[in-house]
Design an enzyme around this catalytic site. Structure first.
Site, PDB file in Angstrom:
ATOM      1  CG  HIS A 259      -9.361  54.359 -35.228  1.00 32.58           C
ATOM      2  ND1 HIS A 259     -10.515  53.688 -35.514  1.00 32.58           N
ATOM      3  CD2 HIS A 259      -8.362  53.444 -35.290  1.00 32.58           C
ATOM      4  CE1 HIS A 259     -10.231  52.419 -35.715  1.00 32.58           C
ATOM      5  NE2 HIS A 259      -8.939  52.247 -35.600  1.00 32.58           N
ATOM      6  CG  ASP A 310      -0.478  51.757 -36.196  1.00 29.57           C
ATOM      7  OD1 ASP A 310       0.045  50.657 -36.018  1.00 29.57           O
ATOM      8  OD2 ASP A 310      -1.484  51.935 -36.908  1.00 29.57           O
TER       9      ASP A 310
HETATM   10  N1  COA Z   1      -3.231  64.020 -38.410  1.00 33.00           N
HETATM   11  C1  COA Z   1      -3.798  65.203 -38.723  1.00 33.00           C
HETATM   12  N2  COA Z   1      -5.096  65.343 -39.031  1.00 33.00           N
HETATM   13  C2  COA Z   1      -5.844  64.230 -39.022  1.00 33.00           C
HETATM   14  C3  COA Z   1      -5.323  62.978 -38.697  1.00 33.00           C
HETATM   15  C4  COA Z   1      -3.956  62.893 -38.388  1.00 33.00           C
HETATM   16  N3  COA Z   1      -3.398  61.733 -38.098  1.00 33.00           N
HETATM   17  N4  COA Z   1      -6.293  62.067 -38.769  1.00 33.00           N
HETATM   18  C5  COA Z   1      -7.393  62.701 -39.119  1.00 33.00           C
HETATM   19  N5  COA Z   1      -7.131  64.019 -39.289  1.00 33.00           N
HETATM   20  C6  COA Z   1      -8.068  65.059 -39.692  1.00 33.00           C
HETATM   21  C7  COA Z   1      -8.147  65.062 -41.204  1.00 33.00           C
HETATM   22  O1  COA Z   1      -7.224  65.931 -41.775  1.00 33.00           O
HETATM   23  C8  COA Z   1      -9.571  65.483 -41.429  1.00 33.00           C
HETATM   24  O2  COA Z   1      -9.657  66.884 -41.234  1.00 33.00           O
HETATM   25  P1  COA Z   1     -10.603  67.758 -42.184  1.00 33.00           P
HETATM   26  O3  COA Z   1     -11.998  67.249 -41.937  1.00 33.00           O
HETATM   27  O4  COA Z   1     -10.346  69.139 -41.692  1.00 33.00           O
HETATM   28  O5  COA Z   1     -10.134  67.507 -43.578  1.00 33.00           O
HETATM   29  C9  COA Z   1     -10.331  64.828 -40.284  1.00 33.00           C
HETATM   30  O6  COA Z   1      -9.383  64.672 -39.250  1.00 33.00           O
HETATM   31  C10 COA Z   1     -10.913  63.474 -40.645  1.00 33.00           C
HETATM   32  O7  COA Z   1      -9.850  62.654 -41.147  1.00 33.00           O
HETATM   33  P2  COA Z   1     -10.021  61.564 -42.291  1.00 33.00           P
HETATM   34  O8  COA Z   1      -8.687  61.175 -42.808  1.00 33.00           O
HETATM   35  O9  COA Z   1     -11.023  62.025 -43.288  1.00 33.00           O
HETATM   36  O10 COA Z   1     -10.658  60.375 -41.456  1.00 33.00           O
HETATM   37  P3  COA Z   1     -10.737  58.864 -41.882  1.00 33.00           P
HETATM   38  O11 COA Z   1     -11.718  58.215 -40.988  1.00 33.00           O
HETATM   39  O12 COA Z   1     -10.949  58.727 -43.350  1.00 33.00           O
HETATM   40  O13 COA Z   1      -9.261  58.327 -41.624  1.00 33.00           O
HETATM   41  C11 COA Z   1      -7.340  57.534 -40.618  1.00 33.00           C
HETATM   42  C12 COA Z   1      -8.863  57.646 -40.511  1.00 33.00           C
HETATM   43  C13 COA Z   1      -6.859  56.555 -39.582  1.00 33.00           C
HETATM   44  C14 COA Z   1      -6.967  56.997 -42.000  1.00 33.00           C
HETATM   45  C15 COA Z   1      -6.711  58.927 -40.388  1.00 33.00           C
HETATM   46  O14 COA Z   1      -7.001  59.371 -39.091  1.00 33.00           O
HETATM   47  C16 COA Z   1      -5.210  58.911 -40.646  1.00 33.00           C
HETATM   48  O15 COA Z   1      -4.788  59.042 -41.798  1.00 33.00           O
HETATM   49  N6  COA Z   1      -4.384  58.752 -39.575  1.00 33.00           N
HETATM   50  C17 COA Z   1      -2.945  58.669 -39.764  1.00 33.00           C
HETATM   51  C18 COA Z   1      -2.551  57.274 -40.182  1.00 33.00           C
HETATM   52  C19 COA Z   1      -2.669  56.278 -39.069  1.00 33.00           C
HETATM   53  O16 COA Z   1      -2.219  56.512 -37.962  1.00 33.00           O
HETATM   54  N7  COA Z   1      -3.254  55.110 -39.403  1.00 33.00           N
HETATM   55  C20 COA Z   1      -3.391  54.030 -38.470  1.00 33.00           C
HETATM   56  C21 COA Z   1      -4.831  53.855 -38.098  1.00 33.00           C
HETATM   57  S1  COA Z   1      -5.022  52.698 -36.776  1.00 33.00           S
END
Ligand code: COA
Length: 373
Positions: A259, A310
């Site tokens: 998140h 989710d």
């Molecule tokens: N699975 C695996 N790794 C994850 C992850 C996941 N669901 N969510 C975050 N990470 C890791 C990323 O790979 C990243 O690692 P790195 O720094 O080694 O590259 C780190 O955690 C930060 O993630 P990032 O995507 O840059 O964070 P964000 O704040 O931009 O994104 C989300 C937040 C929610 C978009 C992201 O956690 C995600 O894509 N989750 C899956 C989709 C989801 O469930 N969305 C609903 C949100 S309520």
């Protein structure tokens, strides 16, 4: 060069009274009421009132809102006809986005920007959204849309209109809780988009249509559907570990985890975990909860990443019999309460939302005639 925060991460762009999130302590509240308290004691209708008015309703006020939402439930023949005529979508969110946009064409106050008219539209949209989802769910299966039952509350009526039979009281109560938990979440992507559209003084339907577009993506409201697809691929608890390791080895995101704001457990996931477990047990189908639990343990152990809203909604909705590709639409049918609350707040103290970008492209180029390129 000005500081650029990719994805507006940690940037505070406005003040708002509606919803607060403490990402360090995992606390979420609507107008000061903790989400756990609301999930335990409130109803979706009461939360709608709270989001729109900033306080809990008195009995007569709640009765009036219930009555108004109920009156706005029936899906108009024009929209039913539209749902029947539109080509089968590649994803049902396309149909919802189109139908909600079309509602403005039949709304006598669509272009009336008075506060009163905007509140009427918020009411109509909130009354309608879930019903359109339920009607679509049936029409695409070649069945007739079911007329709403005014004796049922919003949550129970949705399940009734989708499935054609009154839901078990416990299923209906849990679904009501799920609607409460999804009703608002501060400046999440879709709500921000709704506010950006509203800030141009465009109309409520346009703001909500924009929001549906943003919610559709798998990084936002599309995640719960992807979670269920993953659980269905895994099928048994003993396959979960290998499946997850494979995903992580490919550096793929595991849907339903992580998140932007919470650095600890998402408080909504705490409640939804219980919902998934209890519904799974009561409906004699605990498998999806058990696979989910296994994945959650692995994600925390190996990646230290928590489940978000989710993750457990996926298995809970599955046991409730909600078709998997409708999950993001169900999210929209709840979040409409928050979107409209934010749009009303935006109109009440509007300032055009128009940020800057740091230009990093080429400069001082001379135009070259097409023959010389
Ligand atoms: N699975 C695996 N790794 C994850 C992850 C996941 N669901 N969510 C975050 N990470 C890791 C990323 O790979 C990243 O690692 P790195 O720094 O080694 O590259 C780190 O955690 C930060 O993630 P990032 O995507 O840059 O964070 P964000 O704040 O931009 O994104 C989300 C937040 C929610 C978009 C992201 O956690 C995600 O894509 N989750 C899956 C989709 C989801 O469930 N969305 C609903 C949100 S309520």
């Amino acid at each position: 060069m000005a500081e650029v925060r990719a994805g507006l991460q940690d940037v505070v762009v406005a003040t708002s009274q509606i919803c607060s999130i403490d990402g360090q302590r995992g606390k979420l509240s609507y107008w000061g009421y903790d989400i756990h308290d609301l999930a335990a004691h409130s109803t979706f209708e009461e939360v709608v009132y709270l989001l729109w008015h900033g306080r809990l309703p008195k009995r007569a006020e709640l009765d009036e809102l219930r009555q108004q939402l109920t009156e706005n439930r029936p899906v108009s023949p024009e929209i039913v006809e539209l749902l029947k005529r539109l080509p089968p979508p590649q994803h049902p969110m396309e149909t919802l986005r189109t139908a909600v946009s079309a509602l403005s064409l039949y709304d006598p106050e669509a272009e009336d920007m008075s506060e009163e008219a905007n509140r009427h539209k918020a009411l109509r949209l909130t009354g309608q959204m879930g019903m359109i989802v339920a009607a679509f769910g049936r029409i695409r299966e070649g069945k007739e849309a079911v007329a709403p039952d005014p004796k049922l509350n919003h949550a129970a009526n949705f399940l009734y209109m989708l499935q054609g039979k009154a839901p078990h009281a416990e299923d209906a109560r849990w679904f009501d809780v799920a609607l409460i938990l999804h009703a608002d979440h501060s400046y999440n992507a879709s709500t921000f988009v709704a506010r950006v559209t509203a800030s141009t003084l465009s109309d409520v339907h346009s703001a909500v249509t924009s929001a549906i577009g943003a919610l559709k993506g798998p990084l936002h409201g599309g995640a719960n559907e992807q979670v269920m697809k993953m659980l269905l691929e895994i099928q048994t608890v003993d396959r979960a570990e290998a499946y997850l390791h494979n995903l992580l080895a490919q550096k793929k995101k595991v849907m339903g985890f992580g998140h932007r704001v919470y650095h600890t457990e998402d408080p909504r996931a705490t409640v939804l975990r219980r919902m998934s477990e209890e519904l799974g047990r009561r409906n004699g189908n605990p498998k999806w909860f058990e696979i989910s639990r296994k994945i959650e343990d692995l994600m925390i152990r190996e990646k230290k990443i928590n489940a978000n809203v989710d993750f457990y909604s996926a298995s809970a909705y599955y046991v409730l019999g909600i078709p998997v590709d409708l999950y993001p639409l169900v999210f929209a049918a709840s979040r409409i309460a928050g979107w409209t609350a934010h749009v009303l707040e935006q109109y009440a103290n509007n300032k055009l939302i128009r940020p800057l970008a740091e230009y990093v492209g080429p400069s001082n180029l001379k135009y070259v005639p097409i023959e010389q390129r």
